[in-house]
Write a protein that holds these residues in place. Sequence first.
Motif, PDB file in Angstrom:
ATOM      1  N   VAL A 122      46.141  22.552  22.273  1.00 19.63           N
ATOM      2  CA  VAL A 122      47.399  22.439  21.515  1.00 19.63           C
ATOM      3  C   VAL A 122      47.212  22.821  20.040  1.00 19.63           C
ATOM      4  N   PHE A 123      45.996  22.666  19.543  1.00 16.53           N
ATOM      5  CA  PHE A 123      45.780  23.049  18.145  1.00 16.53           C
ATOM      6  C   PHE A 123      45.681  24.565  17.951  1.00 16.53           C
ATOM      7  N   LYS A 124      45.792  25.311  19.052  1.00 12.73           N
ATOM      8  CA  LYS A 124      45.847  26.774  18.912  1.00 12.73           C
ATOM      9  C   LYS A 124      47.254  27.241  18.565  1.00 12.73           C
ATOM     10  N   MET A 125      48.225  26.341  18.667  1.00 13.62           N
ATOM     11  CA  MET A 125      49.616  26.722  18.343  1.00 13.62           C
ATOM     12  C   MET A 125      49.744  27.150  16.887  1.00 13.62           C
ATOM     13  N   ASP A 126      50.583  28.168  16.676  1.00 12.71           N
ATOM     14  CA  ASP A 126      50.847  28.594  15.299  1.00 12.71           C
ATOM     15  C   ASP A 126      52.016  27.802  14.722  1.00 12.71           C
ATOM     16  N   ASN A 127      51.971  27.601  13.452  1.00 14.33           N
ATOM     17  CA  ASN A 127      53.096  27.020  12.713  1.00 14.33           C
ATOM     18  C   ASN A 127      53.582  25.691  13.274  1.00 14.33           C
ATOM     19  N   MET A 128      52.696  24.912  13.807  1.00 16.29           N
ATOM     20  CA  MET A 128      53.090  23.587  14.282  1.00 16.29           C
ATOM     21  C   MET A 128      52.010  22.581  13.914  1.00 16.29           C
ATOM     22  N   LYS A 129      52.407  21.594  13.113  1.00 16.75           N
ATOM     23  CA  LYS A 129      51.448  20.554  12.754  1.00 16.75           C
ATOM     24  C   LYS A 129      51.524  19.444  13.810  1.00 16.75           C
ATOM     25  N   ILE A 130      50.403  18.790  14.018  1.00 13.07           N
ATOM     26  CA  ILE A 130      50.371  17.755  15.060  1.00 13.07           C
ATOM     27  C   ILE A 130      49.812  16.464  14.469  1.00 13.07           C
ATOM     28  N   SER A 131      50.555  15.378  14.710  1.00 11.97           N
ATOM     29  CA  SER A 131      50.017  14.068  14.349  1.00 11.97           C
ATOM     30  C   SER A 131      49.849  13.268  15.636  1.00 11.97           C
ATOM     31  N   ILE A 132      49.068  12.206  15.551  1.00  9.05           N
ATOM     32  CA  ILE A 132      48.789  11.384  16.738  1.00  9.05           C
ATOM     33  C   ILE A 132      49.099   9.932  16.420  1.00  9.05           C
ATOM     34  N   LYS A 133      49.711   9.259  17.407  1.00  6.99           N
ATOM     35  CA  LYS A 133      49.885   7.805  17.294  1.00  6.99           C
ATOM     36  C   LYS A 133      49.045   7.200  18.406  1.00  6.99           C
ATOM     37  N   THR A 134      48.051   6.424  18.048  1.00  8.67           N
ATOM     38  CA  THR A 134      47.073   5.973  19.037  1.00  8.67           C
ATOM     39  C   THR A 134      46.840   4.473  19.020  1.00  8.67           C
ATOM     40  N   ARG A 135      46.512   3.963  20.189  1.00 12.80           N
ATOM     41  CA  ARG A 135      45.890   2.641  20.253  1.00 12.80           C
ATOM     42  C   ARG A 135      44.380   2.856  20.106  1.00 12.80           C
ATOM     43  N   ILE A 136      43.594   1.771  20.087  1.00 12.55           N
ATOM     44  CA  ILE A 136      42.159   1.948  19.819  1.00 12.55           C
ATOM     45  C   ILE A 136      41.328   2.048  21.092  1.00 12.55           C
ATOM     46  N   GLY A 137      41.989   2.007  22.235  1.00 12.66           N
ATOM     47  CA  GLY A 137      41.272   2.167  23.497  1.00 12.66           C
ATOM     48  C   GLY A 137      42.173   1.769  24.635  1.00 12.66           C
ATOM     49  N   ARG A 138      41.778   2.136  25.840  1.00  6.80           N
ATOM     50  CA  ARG A 138      42.568   1.661  26.976  1.00  6.80           C
ATOM     51  C   ARG A 138      42.096   0.262  27.377  1.00  6.80           C
ATOM     52  N   ASP A 139      40.781   0.152  27.613  1.00  9.52           N
ATOM     53  CA  ASP A 139      40.273  -1.126  28.126  1.00  9.52           C
ATOM     54  C   ASP A 139      39.539  -1.935  27.069  1.00  9.52           C
ATOM     55  N   SER A 140      38.954  -1.229  26.108  1.00 11.46           N
ATOM     56  CA  SER A 140      38.142  -1.959  25.135  1.00 11.46           C
ATOM     57  C   SER A 140      38.167  -1.255  23.778  1.00 11.46           C
ATOM     58  N   ALA A 141      38.047  -2.071  22.736  1.00  9.46           N
ATOM     59  CA  ALA A 141      38.086  -1.532  21.375  1.00  9.46           C
ATOM     60  C   ALA A 141      36.881  -0.631  21.082  1.00  9.46           C
ATOM     61  N   ASP A 142      35.804  -0.795  21.845  1.00  6.46           N
ATOM     62  CA  ASP A 142      34.613   0.049  21.625  1.00  6.46           C
ATOM     63  C   ASP A 142      34.935   1.530  21.827  1.00  6.46           C
ATOM     64  N   GLU A 143      35.927   1.789  22.666  1.00 11.57           N
ATOM     65  CA  GLU A 143      36.291   3.187  22.949  1.00 11.57           C
ATOM     66  C   GLU A 143      36.681   3.928  21.674  1.00 11.57           C
ATOM     67  N   PHE A 144      37.133   3.185  20.687  1.00 14.68           N
ATOM     68  CA  PHE A 144      37.629   3.848  19.486  1.00 14.68           C
ATOM     69  C   PHE A 144      36.549   4.703  18.817  1.00 14.68           C
ATOM     70  N   TYR A 145      35.285   4.237  18.925  1.00 15.40           N
ATOM     71  CA  TYR A 145      34.215   4.945  18.211  1.00 15.40           C
ATOM     72  C   TYR A 145      33.942   6.320  18.831  1.00 15.40           C
ATOM     73  N   GLU A 146      34.277   6.480  20.107  1.00 17.88           N
ATOM     74  CA  GLU A 146      34.207   7.802  20.745  1.00 17.88           C
ATOM     75  C   GLU A 146      35.472   8.600  20.420  1.00 17.88           C
ATOM     76  N   LEU A 147      36.596   7.914  20.440  1.00 12.69           N
ATOM     77  CA  LEU A 147      37.867   8.604  20.178  1.00 12.69           C
ATOM     78  C   LEU A 147      37.906   9.223  18.783  1.00 12.69           C
ATOM     79  N   ILE A 148      37.390   8.486  17.807  1.00 16.03           N
ATOM     80  CA  ILE A 148      37.492   8.989  16.434  1.00 16.03           C
ATOM     81  C   ILE A 148      36.652  10.262  16.258  1.00 16.03           C
ATOM     82  N   LYS A 149      35.566  10.363  17.047  1.00 13.47           N
ATOM     83  CA  LYS A 149      34.772  11.603  16.965  1.00 13.47           C
ATOM     84  C   LYS A 149      35.613  12.784  17.438  1.00 13.47           C
ATOM     85  N   ILE A 150      36.421  12.549  18.460  1.00 14.68           N
ATOM     86  CA  ILE A 150      37.294  13.620  18.972  1.00 14.68           C
ATOM     87  C   ILE A 150      38.386  13.933  17.938  1.00 14.68           C
TER      88      ILE A 150
END
Length: 321
Positions: A122-150
């Motif tokens: 999706v970041f290959k799109m031209d002229n379109m900015k993208i923001s994200i609204k996220t929780r910190i994980g599905r099952d556990s807050a630890d997931e956030f540390y992997e998510l933030i790398k992405i």
Amino acid sequence: MKFYLAPMEGITGYIYRNTYKKYFNNIDKYFTPFIVTNKGTSLKTKELRDVLPENNKDINIVPQVLTNNSEDFINTAKKLQQLGYDVVNLNLGCPAGTVVSKYRGSGFLAKREDLDIFLDEVFKMDNMKISIKTRIGRDSADEFYELIKIYNKYPLEELIIHPRTREDFYKNKPNLEVFKDALSLSTNPICYNGDIFTTADYDKFINAFPKVKSIMIGRGILANPALISEIKDDNYLDKKVLKDFHDEIFQQYRELFNEDKNAIFRMKELWGYMIYIFSDNKKYAKKIRKAQKLDDYNYAVASLFNEQEIIKGAGLFSDID
Ligand SMILES: Cc1cc2nc3c(=O)[nH]c(=O)nc-3n(C[C@H](O)[C@H](O)[C@H](O)COP(=O)(O)O)c2cc1C
């Protein structure tokens, strides 16, 4: 500080947004409730109506999209682009069972490789900015540390964090430890979202996180639409203003649906939050909930406004009853 109105499906549509702006006018950015992508050439009628420029005059809105399919996202983003939008928000927070089971919303957080590939596309799109609204994980807050790398791999317009997991739904408290780490780890601008119900909540949050420059508020504003005026200018909610605000929203729903039942249903959703700022509200809440006909609804609302007062400083889940 920038204030955003949270997207809330069934509540913060264009009728609420426009009326809110007319009476309170203190939101920097409004987010639409999520648009579910489809493969067709146009948006569904209800979703289109919500984002049409003529229904959002002079309002800064960001449409939100719910999907885990990059082609569908791009297809929908292009339709939004044609309407004049240059930012789209991706929903990675919705906790509803039917959404999560399809690995959408907060369900997508558990498929991190797929999420990375999706974002790459999706970041290959031209002229379109993208923001994200996220929780910190599905099952556990630890997931956030992997998510933030992405997330850090992509130039997000902003990353809005509601620091709960899907498992939390709306229970427990926002995880401010993880939010603190997010602030130091993120290479993208961060917006905070979650449980700001009163000026006291805001003050406490901002004392702990003075560097945060934008806050998204949902239920707190539904309960007390003057919350931001209170925070900014010590301007408390006036009962007459709230009544006019209510009447105008209700009237517009009645016109939109062309019948009362649906309009009353919508108003009841709003009362699920707004009732908490009134004194001695329990019996009125019950009357409003039970009202099926226009007369009963109007009577229940009129007696609440006539017989009770707005409690200064009260909010959703405040200790004042
Ligand atoms: C009834 C309801 C509908 C919601 N609809 C959406 C939505 O369409 N998109 C979204 O990203 N979040 C949605 N949310 C989550 C809110 O945007 C927000 O993240 C959540 O309420 C926490 O913020 P708050 O504590 O300020 O309310 C919804 C929440 C509720 C209670």
